[in-house]
Write a protein that holds these residues in place. Sequence first.
Motif, PDB file in Angstrom:
ATOM      1  N   ASP A  22       0.828  -1.203   0.000  1.00 29.19           N
ATOM      2  CA  ASP A  22       0.000   0.000   0.000  1.00 29.19           C
ATOM      3  C   ASP A  22       0.868   1.261   0.000  1.00 29.19           C
ATOM      4  OD1 ASP A  22      -2.508   1.363   0.095  1.00 29.19           O
ATOM      5  OD2 ASP A  22      -2.257   1.671   2.248  1.00 29.19           O
ATOM      6  N   ALA A  23       2.067   1.164   0.575  1.00 27.24           N
ATOM      7  CA  ALA A  23       2.960   2.325   0.660  1.00 27.24           C
ATOM      8  C   ALA A  23       3.890   2.435  -0.539  1.00 27.24           C
ATOM      9  CB  ALA A  23       3.792   2.235   1.941  1.00 27.24           C
ATOM     10  N   THR A  24       3.796   1.505  -1.479  1.00 32.73           N
ATOM     11  CA  THR A  24       4.674   1.495  -2.646  1.00 32.73           C
ATOM     12  C   THR A  24       4.317   2.623  -3.610  1.00 32.73           C
ATOM     13  OG1 THR A  24       4.943  -0.902  -2.470  1.00 32.73           O
ATOM     14  CG2 THR A  24       5.533   0.114  -4.578  1.00 32.73           C
ATOM     15  N   GLU A  25       5.341   3.306  -4.132  1.00 36.90           N
ATOM     16  CA  GLU A  25       5.115   4.392  -5.075  1.00 36.90           C
ATOM     17  C   GLU A  25       4.376   3.875  -6.318  1.00 36.90           C
ATOM     18  OE1 GLU A  25       7.633   7.840  -7.506  1.00 36.90           O
ATOM     19  OE2 GLU A  25       8.668   6.414  -6.196  1.00 36.90           O
ATOM     20  N   GLY A  26       3.380   4.612  -6.741  1.00 40.53           N
ATOM     21  CA  GLY A  26       2.602   4.234  -7.914  1.00 40.53           C
ATOM     22  C   GLY A  26       1.383   3.395  -7.602  1.00 40.53           C
ATOM     23  N   VAL A  27       1.289   2.886  -6.375  1.00 37.18           N
ATOM     24  CA  VAL A  27       0.112   2.106  -5.971  1.00 37.18           C
ATOM     25  C   VAL A  27      -0.962   3.084  -5.499  1.00 37.18           C
ATOM     26  CG1 VAL A  27      -0.798   0.464  -4.286  1.00 37.18           C
ATOM     27  CG2 VAL A  27       1.393   0.013  -5.409  1.00 37.18           C
ATOM     28  N   HIS A  28      -2.132   3.001  -6.092  1.00 38.09           N
ATOM     29  CA  HIS A  28      -3.208   3.923  -5.735  1.00 38.09           C
ATOM     30  C   HIS A  28      -4.006   3.453  -4.539  1.00 38.09           C
ATOM     31  CE1 HIS A  28      -2.504   4.776 -10.072  1.00 38.09           C
ATOM     32  NE2 HIS A  28      -2.584   6.004  -9.652  1.00 38.09           N
ATOM     33  N   SER A  29      -4.036   2.147  -4.336  1.00 36.16           N
ATOM     34  CA  SER A  29      -4.883   1.577  -3.293  1.00 36.16           C
ATOM     35  C   SER A  29      -4.367   0.188  -2.950  1.00 36.16           C
ATOM     36  CB  SER A  29      -6.328   1.488  -3.797  1.00 36.16           C
ATOM     37  OG  SER A  29      -7.087   0.550  -3.059  1.00 36.16           O
ATOM     38  N   TRP A  30      -4.575  -0.227  -1.718  1.00 32.73           N
ATOM     39  CA  TRP A  30      -4.199  -1.593  -1.351  1.00 32.73           C
ATOM     40  C   TRP A  30      -5.030  -2.623  -2.106  1.00 32.73           C
ATOM     41  CZ3 TRP A  30      -7.921  -4.706   0.881  1.00 32.73           C
ATOM     42  CH2 TRP A  30      -9.009  -4.087   1.501  1.00 32.73           C
ATOM     43  N   LEU A  31      -6.071  -2.153  -2.794  1.00 27.00           N
ATOM     44  CA  LEU A  31      -6.910  -3.030  -3.598  1.00 27.00           C
ATOM     45  C   LEU A  31      -6.479  -3.095  -5.060  1.00 27.00           C
ATOM     46  CD1 LEU A  31     -10.270  -1.846  -2.035  1.00 27.00           C
ATOM     47  CD2 LEU A  31      -9.468  -4.214  -1.968  1.00 27.00           C
ATOM     48  N   ASP A  32      -5.388  -2.451  -5.419  1.00 29.37           N
ATOM     49  CA  ASP A  32      -4.958  -2.411  -6.818  1.00 29.37           C
ATOM     50  C   ASP A  32      -4.740  -3.805  -7.399  1.00 29.37           C
ATOM     51  OD1 ASP A  32      -5.051   0.318  -6.880  1.00 29.37           O
ATOM     52  OD2 ASP A  32      -2.919   0.631  -7.270  1.00 29.37           O
ATOM     53  N   THR A  33      -4.254  -4.726  -6.592  1.00 31.29           N
ATOM     54  CA  THR A  33      -4.056  -6.098  -7.064  1.00 31.29           C
ATOM     55  C   THR A  33      -5.298  -6.949  -6.822  1.00 31.29           C
ATOM     56  OG1 THR A  33      -1.685  -5.937  -6.652  1.00 31.29           O
ATOM     57  CG2 THR A  33      -2.585  -8.146  -6.879  1.00 31.29           C
ATOM     58  N   PHE A  34      -6.042  -6.616  -5.797  1.00 36.42           N
ATOM     59  CA  PHE A  34      -7.242  -7.386  -5.459  1.00 36.42           C
ATOM     60  C   PHE A  34      -8.242  -7.414  -6.603  1.00 36.42           C
ATOM     61  CE2 PHE A  34     -11.652  -7.318  -3.932  1.00 36.42           C
ATOM     62  CZ  PHE A  34     -11.705  -8.488  -3.186  1.00 36.42           C
ATOM     63  N   TRP A  35      -8.513  -6.235  -7.188  1.00 38.20           N
ATOM     64  CA  TRP A  35      -9.569  -6.183  -8.195  1.00 38.20           C
ATOM     65  C   TRP A  35      -9.255  -7.043  -9.412  1.00 38.20           C
ATOM     66  CZ3 TRP A  35     -13.958  -5.225  -6.443  1.00 38.20           C
ATOM     67  CH2 TRP A  35     -14.177  -4.245  -5.464  1.00 38.20           C
ATOM     68  N   PRO A  36      -8.029  -6.994  -9.976  1.00 38.72           N
ATOM     69  CA  PRO A  36      -7.756  -7.900 -11.100  1.00 38.72           C
ATOM     70  C   PRO A  36      -7.912  -9.370 -10.731  1.00 38.72           C
ATOM     71  CG  PRO A  36      -6.113  -6.158 -10.999  1.00 38.72           C
ATOM     72  CD  PRO A  36      -6.933  -6.039  -9.758  1.00 38.72           C
ATOM     73  N   TYR A  37      -7.492  -9.751  -9.530  1.00 36.59           N
ATOM     74  CA  TYR A  37      -7.652 -11.151  -9.144  1.00 36.59           C
ATOM     75  C   TYR A  37      -9.121 -11.504  -8.969  1.00 36.59           C
ATOM     76  CZ  TYR A  37      -2.892 -12.841  -8.657  1.00 36.59           C
ATOM     77  OH  TYR A  37      -1.631 -13.283  -8.936  1.00 36.59           O
ATOM     78  N   ARG A  38      -9.896 -10.565  -8.408  1.00 38.08           N
ATOM     79  CA  ARG A  38     -11.304 -10.867  -8.173  1.00 38.08           C
ATOM     80  C   ARG A  38     -12.069 -11.024  -9.487  1.00 38.08           C
ATOM     81  NH1 ARG A  38     -15.783  -7.611  -4.460  1.00 38.08           N
ATOM     82  NH2 ARG A  38     -17.577  -8.765  -5.220  1.00 38.08           N
TER      83      ARG A  38
END
Length: 608
Positions: free
Chosen positions: A75-91
């Motif tokens: 979540d703190a990584t540069e360029g990540v907009h949300s902690w859900l950025d990876t969740f949505w593609p997997y879902r």
Amino acid sequence: MKISQEAAGNATFAQEESLPRVPLPALEASCERFLTWCAPLLSAGELEATRAEVAEFLRPDGPGRVLHSALEEYDATEGVHSWLDTFWPYRYLGRRDRIALNANFFFLFQDSDKPQVERAAGLVAGALNYKRQLDQGLIEPVVQRGVPQSMVQNAFLFSATRIPGAQLDSVRAPYTDACPGPSPARHIVVFFRGAMFRLEVLGRDGAPHSLEDLEAGLCAVMKAGGEPDADTSAGHFTTMARAEWAATRESLITGHPVNAAALDDIETALFCVALEDFAPADIQEACDELLYGDRGNRWFDKAVSLIVFADGRAGINVEHCELDGTTILSFVDALLNTPAEEQSRQSGARPQGLPALEPIVFELDEVLRNQAQAAAEAFAAYGAATATRTVSFEDFGSSAAKALGVSPDAFVQVAYQLAHRRAKGHVGATYESIATRQYRYGRTEAMRVVTPEMVTFTDTMEDPSTDTATRRAAFHAAARAHVTRAKESQAGQVPEQHLWELELIQRRRGTELGVPEQPALYRSPGWLTLRDDYLSTSSAPSANIQYFGFGSTSSRCIGIAYVLLPERFNLYLSTPLAVADQMESFAEELRGVVAELRGLLAPEGSAS
């Protein structure tokens, strides 16, 4: 889901980076809420077993701490907009079953007195005007109760197509690194009787064709469509399970190079228009056709497909991976709130003659033709194994609920629980989609409706010894609890997606992180029961649509898509055919429950 940096210069998207980030809940808070949320659905023994697994998950060196720490770092990584950025593609992109009927959703528009071709041309004109405004940054960011909303999903309205993959699908779309700006495409794809046509709807200078030109182009499609050739249409491939479709797509391209150009025409098209050569017998059939009608006349991977029947009735089928109902509602309202002639004028449309038209032809060998036919037969059988029903309350709407001093959504959700209790003999896990677009790249949250107060209410109503005052008090307690939980969910104080993403991190990186096995929490009675839907609910309030619908989410689930407006309340129910009788019972019970609750609350109308 990320859009290109160039898109930030578009005024529609410009404020995205200034929106607050989706809050990442504390691990302890999510675990505590998880126990609270699943408790009403569990026996004492099941709850105790779940508590034990939560404690193991939370121990100082336990898997939950490790996985949550990894999520915090992400979540703190540069360029990540949300902690859900990876969740949505997997879902969404990770699901391996078919998306047709299972994931795509539909809206049935309000009826029009315009004939088919005129109606279709008007919808195309409206969509082109919306694209013009979007390209120029003229679509004002949505503001709800003074709070600006995320507009990112608008980047996936035009020329967006889901691409099947063996393990994970992808999305081909504009406003991305591969296509940084707006879509440069000038064509749409029109389906008629299983045949596909590329129709140029924008001139070389980008000006849309006039309404008369568009009508002429659509008429030319219907004339060229000829006799139905639906059994072996390549559109059937989009009804297949995703990995199977991915393999077939590879065969389409490698064995027959001309097919790559055909796929490119479809995938880059602004959107699809399906012209049907029949009129639905009634509203029910219209809804069913919008959800899972096929005949080779669909490309279910396309983000937006406008569907117009022979009698002018129309609607939309939407691929869900990058688009939620709230965004599509805004799009549909923009299409339907302004007359087609005005849409055309605003867009700068002008007469340019008959739009360029050419058939999109796939070369299918015998193997591929057999696959297309088998896919068509399998999907037809799948649709036939789905039971659906429309329910309409012409004497009830949100105004009536408010007059009783109750949140309209709380009223109908309480009604669903009592109707389900009477239809099936018990309450069951119930999902409600809650929009969270006030956050950067925000989408939805998973609210679970069954609270202790909801269970108490249904118990009270089923106890013949309780009096009116007791029942009324129980209703208001359940309604208040529902409103409180909905507000918490909108604020991101929700356990399910957080814990689910921790599970997905373990799947992706478990060995690397020292958590090689799935934590037992995800096999606990609480986790399994909370997520095993008996009811899956979502609402779409717009005066421009009659019905909204989607498929059920499990073998015993009733999908409830509802349009709750001031003076009307329409529902589209879906469930597997094997439990159709329970859905019918639920529908009949719901009619009685709504009337019963109105009578229960009418004497005092006290605020909830």
